[in-house]
Design a protein around this motif. Sequence first.
Motif, short mmCIF file in Angstrom:
data_model
loop_
_atom_site.label_atom_id
_atom_site.label_comp_id
_atom_site.label_asym_id
_atom_site.label_seq_id
_atom_site.Cartn_x
_atom_site.Cartn_y
_atom_site.Cartn_z
N ASN A 136 6.00 -33.10 -6.66
CA ASN A 136 5.63 -32.06 -5.71
C ASN A 136 5.25 -32.63 -4.35
N LEU A 137 5.65 -31.92 -3.34
CA LEU A 137 5.40 -32.32 -1.95
C LEU A 137 4.19 -31.57 -1.41
N ARG A 138 3.33 -32.29 -0.70
CA ARG A 138 2.11 -31.67 -0.19
C ARG A 138 1.87 -32.06 1.27
N LYS A 139 1.18 -31.15 1.95
CA LYS A 139 0.70 -31.44 3.30
C LYS A 139 -0.61 -30.70 3.48
N PRO A 140 -1.65 -31.35 3.95
CA PRO A 140 -2.96 -30.70 4.02
C PRO A 140 -3.06 -29.61 5.08
N SER A 141 -2.32 -29.74 6.17
CA SER A 141 -2.41 -28.75 7.24
C SER A 141 -1.03 -28.61 7.88
N VAL A 142 -0.46 -27.43 7.71
CA VAL A 142 0.91 -27.21 8.17
C VAL A 142 0.94 -26.85 9.66
N HIS A 143 1.94 -27.38 10.33
CA HIS A 143 2.17 -27.09 11.76
C HIS A 143 3.39 -26.19 11.87
N TRP A 144 3.45 -25.42 12.96
CA TRP A 144 4.57 -24.50 13.12
C TRP A 144 5.91 -25.24 13.09
N SER A 145 5.90 -26.49 13.55
CA SER A 145 7.15 -27.25 13.58
C SER A 145 7.62 -27.69 12.20
N ASP A 146 6.80 -27.45 11.17
CA ASP A 146 7.21 -27.79 9.81
C ASP A 146 8.15 -26.75 9.21
N ALA A 147 8.31 -25.62 9.87
CA ALA A 147 9.21 -24.59 9.36
C ALA A 147 10.63 -25.16 9.27
N ALA A 148 11.18 -25.16 8.05
CA ALA A 148 12.48 -25.80 7.82
C ALA A 148 12.86 -25.57 6.36
N GLU A 149 13.98 -26.18 5.98
CA GLU A 149 14.43 -26.18 4.59
C GLU A 149 14.06 -27.53 3.98
#
Lengths: 116, 111
Positions: free
Chosen positions: A75-88
């Motif tokens: 599983n992939l995790r990120k503690p705080s998402v940024h708008w630029s993370d929007a993707a596939e």
Amino acid sequence: AQSVTQPDIHITVSEGASLELRCNYSYGATPYLFWYVQSPGQGLQLLLKYFSGDTLVQGIKGFEAEFKRSQSSFNLRKPSVHWSDAAEYFCAVGSSLSSNTGKLIFGQGTTLQVKP
Amino acid sequence: DTAVSQTPKYLVTQMGNDKSIKCEQNLGHDTMYWYKQDSKKFLKIMFSYNNKELIINETVPNRFSPKSPDKAHLNLHINSLELGDSAVYFCASSQDRGEQFFGPGTRLTVL
């Protein structure tokens, strides 16, 4: 047969929220595991990989993933998402065997949408 | 410098035509790949070459023929194009069959 399942086709999170993208694999031996990201109209960029060793791997852009052999998950995790993370996002499995041809099996992908 | 490049980026053509997509990598890698991404974004490997030798040849119609003139280049030639060939084709490369670096893709549209 080898396979990769990403159970979530589409995920929406608010900017600043934490993220977890699920990946389950079916493979007969110890796999090589990858997460790639594809922005609209772009190629795939490697976020991180697991070959051996520490089961918690750190990647680029603040992402990390944990290999859990007992659950056949990565599983992939990120503690705080940024708008630029929007993707596939794509999870992929490859062979660790000496007969490895380099073939990767990809999951179906998870589309991440980030709300402001 | 672009690591893995593909030309053209877009390709629009009529059914029945023959077309080629070119791929070049400047990473010094020994293995190159072709993947097809369909309209549902599913990625599937088609071919792979290691040091100019074909090592992966998935169940792809024989209208598709890869050619590797040298380690840095892997081209894909498609004969008698069909509507179902419309997709995005990605080239990738790796060293010792490790992590793969992908090109920007070629969007093929068959009319």
